[in-house]
Structures are given as C-alpha cells and as structure tokens.
Design a protein around this motif. Structure first.
Motif, short mmCIF file in Angstrom:
data_model
loop_
_atom_site.label_atom_id
_atom_site.label_comp_id
_atom_site.label_asym_id
_atom_site.label_seq_id
_atom_site.Cartn_x
_atom_site.Cartn_y
_atom_site.Cartn_z
N THR A 61 -1.01 32.04 16.53
CA THR A 61 0.29 31.57 17.03
C THR A 61 0.63 30.17 16.52
O THR A 61 1.62 29.59 16.95
N GLY A 62 -0.18 29.64 15.61
CA GLY A 62 0.06 28.29 15.09
C GLY A 62 1.07 28.28 13.96
O GLY A 62 1.83 29.23 13.76
N SER A 63 1.07 27.19 13.21
CA SER A 63 2.01 27.02 12.11
C SER A 63 1.76 28.02 10.99
O SER A 63 0.64 28.53 10.83
N VAL A 64 2.78 28.33 10.23
CA VAL A 64 2.67 29.26 9.11
C VAL A 64 1.99 28.57 7.94
O VAL A 64 2.32 27.42 7.59
N ILE A 65 1.03 29.23 7.33
CA ILE A 65 0.26 28.65 6.22
C ILE A 65 1.09 28.73 4.94
O ILE A 65 1.59 29.79 4.56
N LYS A 66 1.21 27.58 4.27
CA LYS A 66 1.97 27.50 3.01
C LYS A 66 1.04 27.21 1.84
O LYS A 66 -0.09 26.74 2.02
N GLY A 67 1.54 27.46 0.65
CA GLY A 67 0.71 27.39 -0.55
C GLY A 67 0.20 26.01 -0.90
O GLY A 67 -0.80 25.88 -1.61
N ASP A 68 0.85 24.93 -0.40
CA ASP A 68 0.40 23.58 -0.71
C ASP A 68 -0.35 22.94 0.45
O ASP A 68 -0.60 21.74 0.46
N PRO A 158 1.39 18.52 2.76
CA PRO A 158 1.24 17.22 2.07
C PRO A 158 1.80 16.03 2.83
O PRO A 158 1.32 14.91 2.67
N ASP A 159 2.82 16.25 3.68
CA ASP A 159 3.44 15.13 4.40
C ASP A 159 2.96 15.00 5.83
O ASP A 159 3.56 14.27 6.64
N ALA A 160 1.85 15.65 6.19
CA ALA A 160 1.32 15.53 7.55
C ALA A 160 1.01 14.08 7.87
O ALA A 160 0.50 13.34 7.03
N ALA A 161 1.33 13.65 9.09
CA ALA A 161 1.14 12.25 9.47
C ALA A 161 0.88 12.15 10.97
O ALA A 161 1.16 13.08 11.73
N GLU A 236 -0.49 9.55 -2.15
CA GLU A 236 -0.18 9.56 -3.58
C GLU A 236 -0.66 10.85 -4.23
O GLU A 236 0.00 11.41 -5.12
N ALA A 237 -1.82 11.33 -3.81
CA ALA A 237 -2.38 12.56 -4.36
C ALA A 237 -1.62 13.80 -3.89
O ALA A 237 -1.73 14.87 -4.50
N GLY A 238 -0.87 13.67 -2.79
CA GLY A 238 -0.10 14.79 -2.28
C GLY A 238 -0.90 15.82 -1.53
O GLY A 238 -0.52 16.99 -1.47
N GLN A 239 -2.02 15.40 -0.92
CA GLN A 239 -2.89 16.33 -0.21
C GLN A 239 -3.75 15.60 0.80
O GLN A 239 -4.46 14.66 0.44
N PRO A 240 -3.71 15.98 2.08
CA PRO A 240 -4.67 15.41 3.03
C PRO A 240 -6.10 15.73 2.60
O PRO A 240 -6.33 16.64 1.80
#
Length: 301
Positions: A61-68, A158-161, A236-240
C-alpha cells in the motif's frame, strides 16, 4: 524500521511462476512464508519457464516504485535450472536488507518491480536475456534462468528529502539554508574549523531514533572546510544512498553523529580529520581536511 512478521503464517501458490505479458501458463512454484521473512521456494520438476514472468504475490500500500528510485528490499534469488535450483543469494542470510538503484539492477528485476507498491512481495522468473548477460558472476553461466522473491521495504526518488519540523540554521559558523523537502545549500566561514566533532539537528524528524547496525537511507551534501570544494553529494549524483550505521561502514564522524537521530531529520555535521577519511581521498580530500556534511536521514531498517 524493520517489518514485523505477520501473526499467522500462510502459503501462496504461484501459478506459472508468475504471469507473463501474454498470460501464458507454466509450471507451478510454491512460495511459503510471511512478508519480511525468508521464503521457502519449492520448485517443480522439469524445465524453467523460459521467459520473463512476474506476479505480485502480496499487495503493498506504499508509494509506487519508479525506474529511478533507490529500492530497499529483502530478497532471495535462485538459479532455476530444473535440477538443484541452487540458492544464489539472500539478503535474509546477511541479517539486513539490500539497497540498489532500480535503474542499475539486472533488466528482469527492474521490469519486475516497476509499477508495484512498497510493501509488496514480487516474484519473478527471469530468463538469461533479462539477467546478467554474457558475463555473469562466478558460479553462473550465461544461460542460467533466475527466480527472485523480493519483499519491497522502501523506494526513494532522486529528490527525496527530510520533511520534518524546522529549516535552516548554523553550526560552527556554517550556514545552511533550505527547508523541509528542499535540497540544502551550505555557506562555509573563513575562520579556522573546530577541533572536535560537532552536529546539530536542523529539521526534526518524527520517526524512531536510529540504532547502530541499521541500514540508513540518506541524502547528503559534503564540503571541504577552507576550499569549499564538494566532498560528495547524493543530490548532485541524482540518487540517495544507503549504508549501515554504527558498524564502521562509514567514516567515524558519521557513526557518532547519526546514531540516535530521529528518522526524517536533517543533520549538520562538522567532522575533524581524525574522524574523517584517515588517509584522505586523493586528490580531493587530504588527511588533514575538516569536512562539513548536511545529511537527510530518510529511513532506517
């Protein structure tokens, strides 16, 4: 944040290992066990499916998984050869979940997980063409078919904060700007750095406090005191990035500063040379450098 076992065990029968895009049937594979617990996989006699087949065995029931996304999951992987169907790897045997950028995983895993939700158990029969390709890891051949059981614990874009209470602030003269949900910006002072480790929570998360041995998912900005050069940046790398905390897997300054921090927090940390990279990281970081980090603690498992 570990997923507790369910109160009652159950077994689910996976027909055709999974359902292919064309709906083609195949042999039955039985997968037993609760979400978050190492599954038992019972293979049938005969040859493997031969094509990519995917089924969502437990619906999350969580967030939808995306390719990035960066995915955190427990998994078990077998080589499906119709003979011994040997275990290839299992995060359950390591005592901690795995983390991987979905876009850099093998093609079959990437296709299998995209579009499902966090909290799902996804099973996939992966043919050689969707697996490791012509140069597989040791002990495998290029013709091996794989069978995966993946329990998805988290997915981070990539924009998780950090999204708690608070915003910018200062630490040892370092100015940090940016509020919840935003990428932080750092301004370093010109004076000499402090001699000891310093840390400060700028955004207070609402989650449980981190513990030594957990896998932390983070975003961070790093700078070298004096030059202001970038030491490292997931933004900068675009990935946690994910790593174990409190076990010596990261620099000592992080082990000291990030254990006990509420999940969801943003933490500013000034790391003296003795708690940083002992031998430096040439050519950017010298052994004598003081480092400054702003770390968003997104999750802990």
């Amino acid at each position: 944040m570990r997923v507790p076992p369910l109160l009652a065990a159950f077994s689910l029968m996976l027909v055709a290992a999974c359902t292919s895009a064309g709906g083609q049937g195949g042999p039955e594979i039985e997968v037993l066990g609760d979400f978050g617990v190492k599954p038992k996989v019972v293979f049938p006699d005969g040859e493997p499916a031969g094509d990519l087949r995917v089924r969502e065995q437990m619906v999350g029931t969580g967030s939808v998984i995306k390719g990035d996304d960066l995915v955190v999951a427990h998994y078990t992987a077998h080589v499906w050869d119709g003979e011994d169907n040997r275990l290839l790897a299992s995060s359950f045997n390591q005592g901690a979940p795995a983390s991987f950028p979905l876009g850099h995983s093998i093609a079959g895993v990437g296709k299998a997980l995209r579009g499902h939700r966090v909290g799902s158990r996804v099973v996939a029969a992966i043919p050689p063409g969707e697996g490791y390709g012509p140069n597989p890891p040791g002990g495998m051949t290029a013709d091996d078919e794989l069978f995966y059981v993946v329990d998805v614990l988290g997915a981070f874009p990539p924009d998780a904060a950090a999204r708690g209470r608070g915003g910018g602030g200062t630490l040892a003269g370092v100015k940090v700007t940016g509020g919840p949900g935003e990428r932080p910006a750092l301004t370093l002072p010109r004076e000499r750095p402090p001699a000891r480790l310093q840390s400060k929570v700028l955004i207070q998360g609402a989650g449980p406090r981190t513990q030594a041995g957990q896998l932390l998912v983070t975003q961070y900005e790093g700078r070298v005191w004096g030059s202001g050069a970038s030491a490292d940046s997931t933004w900068e790398a675009g990935q946690p990035k994910a790593f174990q905390i409190g076990t010596g897997s990261v620099i000592p300054g992080w082990d000291k500063a990030l254990v006990g921090v509420p999940v969801g927090s943003r933490v500013a940390v000034v790391v003296p040379p003795g708690l940083g990279y002992g031998k430096g990281l040439p050519p950017l970081i010298k052994p004598t450098d003081t480092l400054v980090f702003v770390v968003d603690v997104l999750a802990a498992y």
